[in-house]
Design an enzyme around this catalytic site. Sequence first.
Site, PDB file in Angstrom:
ATOM      1  N   LYS A 191     -19.604  48.544  55.141  1.00 46.33           N
ATOM      2  CA  LYS A 191     -20.037  47.174  55.484  1.00 46.33           C
ATOM      3  C   LYS A 191     -21.443  47.230  56.080  1.00 46.33           C
ATOM      4  O   LYS A 191     -21.627  47.715  57.195  1.00 46.33           O
ATOM      5  CB  LYS A 191     -19.093  46.497  56.482  1.00 46.33           C
ATOM      6  CG  LYS A 191     -19.370  44.984  56.489  1.00 46.33           C
ATOM      7  CD  LYS A 191     -19.050  44.277  57.770  1.00 46.33           C
ATOM      8  CE  LYS A 191     -20.127  44.314  58.805  1.00 46.33           C
ATOM      9  NZ  LYS A 191     -21.376  43.592  58.455  1.00 46.33           N
ATOM     10  N   CYS A 300     -33.578  53.757  66.814  1.00 45.34           N
ATOM     11  CA  CYS A 300     -32.730  54.183  67.933  1.00 45.34           C
ATOM     12  C   CYS A 300     -33.375  55.319  68.724  1.00 45.34           C
ATOM     13  O   CYS A 300     -33.198  55.419  69.930  1.00 45.34           O
ATOM     14  CB  CYS A 300     -31.365  54.604  67.421  1.00 45.34           C
ATOM     15  SG  CYS A 300     -31.449  55.933  66.230  1.00 45.34           S
TER      16      CYS A 300
END
Length: 505
Positions: A191, A300
């Site tokens: 997803k 990140c």
Amino acid sequence: MPRIDERLQAVTGLAARFQSAVLPHFINGRPAPGVSGATFESLSPIDNSPIGSVDAGSAADIDLACQAAANAFDEWKAMAGGERRRILRKIADAIEANAKEIALIESWDCGQPLKFMSKAAIRGAENFRFFADRAPSARDGLSLPAEQHVNFTQRQPIGPIAVITPWNTPFMLSTWKIAPALAAGCTVVHKPAEWSPYTAMLLAEIAHDAGLPPGVLNCVQGLGGQAGRMLTEHPAIKAVAFIGESLTGRRIIKQGADTLKRVHLELGGKNPVIVFADADLERALDAVVFMIFSLNGERCTSSSRLLIEKSIERRFIDRLIERVSRLKVGNPLDPDTEIGPLIHPEHHEKVCGFFKYAIEDGADIVAGGSPIEGPGNYVQPTVIAGASNRMRIARQEIFGPVLTVIPFAGEDEALRIANETEYGLAGYIWSSDAGRAHRMAQGLDVGMVWVNSENNRHLPSPFGGMKASGIGRDGGDYSFEFYMETKNICVAFDRHRIPRMGAGS
Ligand code: NAD
């Protein structure tokens, strides 16, 4: 090098495809329109114009995808590792052949500059090739002989995996999870993030066309709180490989509790780059600028807190301002652009909110500090000096091209500031004193330390964070530890005494 208008033309060609139909899911080897008919709109951050409509996964869609992954599991698991290697290598070749298109779509959909997305698409192919070559040995274990028995371990794939990915560099990040899962013998339901849905569909199509059997890689589109949540709760899914925010990671652990999901979480960061006065300051400057302003700062591992030794603070900040003022912000499809628009108006608003926090908390904005007017989610690359580690700009993940500068005096203070955060993903140390660099590396509470280097990836090395930055490691064999179960088999030499219950005295 084609000019930007040629690139826009190429995107216009792609646009026709996306605008002519709702982007469906990809289930059991083919595009699958959503059962409920519910959709959401995807925008391009370049000007916030709609790219197209996307199916919003419902319970029925999630169930179909999970069932497809469950049905395909036995055959994929049983396939010889060499055969899996052959198919995964073909996927890598096909990604490479389509890298230009992938990069264009990624830039258009996410606002990341094309110069970085071209490399990211190629890195996606490298991820597949790297794990393909390890597929034949993924099951190997240890031999653990004892006096009367021999123990040996072997690994087997855990089962269907949910891979849930964020919107920053989505194509590359999804391959970082999907390639090792497939190499291990797992099947996948992927997803992607609702703000960057397109390249996930391309990956599913490419993999299928390269010979991946139906059901081995499925893709469901949808909203995190709905499609994402249902996927993490589905009983057919055995483990969740997640990349995203720490808050979502916490939710995923709770959502997966009833079905005892194994979880791997790659979460946020507030990574320190610590520059000592004895460092090679030219190289340190290059790395500091690169690690916060590349990929729009939506990264990140970005070095979002610069800890600078007081004796060089003024000099280093002056050089920093000079470099930042020359960064080229613009259309991400322009090959010269270094910083593109932020992913979404909501994220743009969040990032710009930190300019206000900086002023309220008493810091000094020395470069940038404003949104850029006009269509699209553009923001000035920003440096905030005179900060303390208590301020919101130093504690919260901004996830944009915004650098917070905090001065320190001496190793102890640098280490205290660096570790005084809820996060623990990465740390960067710049010093020419090898002993000091080692001491600092030992002391940092982070999963990854780079000494005198920007974030330089080596695929066999472990990647992941401590504290609120995550649980688990990716890379090389570390990935297989997550996607596989270890089984111990103990075989007797037939000589040891077995207790004889019920056999009389
Ligand atoms: P996010 O957590 O909002 O979303 C990530 C994904 O999770 C999306 O696909 C979203 O739809 C889905 N999701 C949201 N709620 C869910 C739920 N309740 N259940 C299941 N799925 C759900 O993150 P984001 O804003 O897309 O990405 C940015 C974040 O990702 C930053 O915090 C960044 O640091 C982090 N990130 C970490 C790494 C790493 O390696 N540590 C790498 C890239 C990004």
